[in-house]
Design a protein around this motif. Structure first.
Motif, PDB file in Angstrom:
ATOM      1  N   LYS A  98       0.688   0.020   0.339  1.00  0.00           N
ATOM      2  CA  LYS A  98      -0.605  -0.176  -0.318  1.00  0.00           C
ATOM      3  C   LYS A  98      -0.438  -0.611  -1.768  1.00  0.00           C
ATOM      4  N   ALA A  99       0.718  -0.359  -2.340  1.00  0.00           N
ATOM      5  CA  ALA A  99       0.913  -0.695  -3.756  1.00  0.00           C
ATOM      6  C   ALA A  99       1.985  -1.767  -3.883  1.00  0.00           C
ATOM      7  N   ASN A 100       1.698  -2.756  -4.719  1.00  0.00           N
ATOM      8  CA  ASN A 100       2.745  -3.715  -5.034  1.00  0.00           C
ATOM      9  C   ASN A 100       2.682  -4.053  -6.511  1.00  0.00           C
ATOM     10  N   PHE A 146      11.652 -11.795 -12.789  1.00  0.00           N
ATOM     11  CA  PHE A 146      10.512 -11.290 -12.012  1.00  0.00           C
ATOM     12  C   PHE A 146      11.020 -10.623 -10.733  1.00  0.00           C
ATOM     13  N   CYS A 147      10.614  -9.392 -10.491  1.00  0.00           N
ATOM     14  CA  CYS A 147      10.921  -8.735  -9.212  1.00  0.00           C
ATOM     15  C   CYS A 147       9.622  -8.238  -8.589  1.00  0.00           C
ATOM     16  N   MET A 148       9.543  -8.297  -7.261  1.00  0.00           N
ATOM     17  CA  MET A 148       8.431  -7.656  -6.570  1.00  0.00           C
ATOM     18  C   MET A 148       8.932  -6.349  -5.966  1.00  0.00           C
ATOM     19  N   ILE A 149       8.128  -5.305  -6.170  1.00  0.00           N
ATOM     20  CA  ILE A 149       8.442  -3.981  -5.636  1.00  0.00           C
ATOM     21  C   ILE A 149       7.230  -3.516  -4.828  1.00  0.00           C
ATOM     22  N   HIS A 150       7.459  -3.118  -3.588  1.00  0.00           N
ATOM     23  CA  HIS A 150       6.371  -2.636  -2.733  1.00  0.00           C
ATOM     24  C   HIS A 150       6.593  -1.167  -2.411  1.00  0.00           C
ATOM     25  N   GLY A 151       5.507  -0.436  -2.268  1.00  0.00           N
ATOM     26  CA  GLY A 151       5.629   0.979  -1.913  1.00  0.00           C
ATOM     27  C   GLY A 151       4.349   1.501  -1.293  1.00  0.00           C
ATOM     28  N   ARG A 152       4.441   2.738  -0.804  1.00  0.00           N
ATOM     29  CA  ARG A 152       3.276   3.325  -0.130  1.00  0.00           C
ATOM     30  C   ARG A 152       2.132   3.539  -1.121  1.00  0.00           C
ATOM     31  N   ASP A 153       2.473   3.938  -2.336  1.00  0.00           N
ATOM     32  CA  ASP A 153       1.442   4.146  -3.351  1.00  0.00           C
ATOM     33  C   ASP A 153       2.025   3.854  -4.724  1.00  0.00           C
TER      34      ASP A 153
END
Lengths: 147, 166
Positions: free
Chosen positions: B65-67, B110-117
């Protein structure tokens, strides 16, 4: 989603086999028949978890252009500007982000030179400068997600 | 790319047919046989025109849900080394060097980080900063607050079709 759906998602983001019956080849290690696997993929697509089944292209190697661009959009114009940006079919993603530069979108074109036209069109249509930030070097493009 | 490859790109852009012999079904739309379609897709994979062939997920619907776009301003002589370190980190889903745009934007990595929240993503970025000793570099974290569009790039399709699919 159950454990089998999770296994499907984790496995099929990797490589899909190129053989005459690829679904049958993928289904067997998952303990499914090809028909069962197909039914689950169709369901996951209908549920919106799978967006596409097919290739992820390398824009530059196809002869096209790809870039990330950002704009500083006044809050009260946000929806209007998003509508203009998104009306371009070359815009594949658009996110609001927390920064003075608050709108970030990806432009992917099939032909060289088209990117500049799209960005200029967005500037002309909105009256807001577009900051083009094409990649200089790529360190990692995984984009895989564990279900 | 040859005309045949462009036509194949166009058919594949609509998604692989969900049938037991999908490459035969693709070929039937192009006047190619199954073996020819498989050979051309394999060639595009080998040459890197196709980065990956399989399913592409909507990360938000999958529970990520969070990026955040996590960015740093790294001196030119160090940015390659830091980029490789971050690119190799398993928490990072994309990592690019891009040009800064002063004065609004001093950042070049630039980095993309994804996580549950959000908390999980913040913790991940904090851990990356500690692990690679990035605390001295100017840094920003841009969470996404709204997603307006996520279609994936569209190639080989007439523009009116792409627009109609939005």
């Amino acid at each position: 989603m159950d454990e089998i759906d999770r296994a499907i998602i984790n496995t099929l983001q990797g490589g899909f086999p190129i053989c005459d019956q690829p679904f049958a080849a993928m289904a067997e290690p998952l303990g499914l028949t090809a028909a069962q696997l197909l039914a689950r993929i169709i369901k996951l697509k209908a549920d919106g978890i799978i967006s596409r089944f097919g290739p992820m292209w390398h824009a530059e190697r196809m002869g096209g252009e790809l870039t990330l661009a950002a704009m500083k959009v006044p809050q009260e114009r946000f929806d209007e500007v998003a509508g203009i940006v998104n009306s371009h079919p070359e815009v594949s993603q658009n996110y609001a982000r927390e920064h003075a530069l608050n709108m970030w979108f990806v432009v992917a074109t099939e032909k060289p030179g088209r990117k500049a036209e799209v960005l200029a069109g967005i500037e002309a249509g909105t009256g807001i400068p577009v900051h083009d930030m094409p990649k200089i070097q790529e360190f990692f493009v995984g984009l895989r997600f564990e279900a | 790319m040859s005309d045949t490859d462009l036509a194949l790109v166009s058919v594949l852009a609509q998604g692989l047919p969900m049938v037991s012999h999908p490459y035969r079904a693709v070929g039937a739309q192009l006047g190619l046989d199954e073996a020819q379609v498989m050979a051309r897709i394999q060639a595009m994979r080998d040459s890197g025109v196709i980065r990956r062939f399989g399913i592409i997920v909507r990360h938000h619907e999958l529970g990520f849900k969070a990026n955040a776009m996590s960015v740093w301003s790294i001196p030119d002589e160090e940015v390659g080394k830091v980029g490789r370190l971050l690119g190799d980190a398993p928490e990072v889903t994309l990592c690019y060097r891009r040009p800064p745009r002063l004065p609004l934007w001093p950042y070049n990595l630039f980095c993309m980080i994804h996580g549950r929240d959000r908390a999980e993503v913040e913790e991940t970025i904090g851990a990356l900063n500690r692990r690679f000793v990035l605390g001295a570099y100017p840094h920003a974290v841009l969470f996404s607050t709204r997603r307006f569009k996520q279609t994936g790039a569209r190639y080989g399709r007439p523009i009116h079709q792409a627009a109609a699919a939005e």
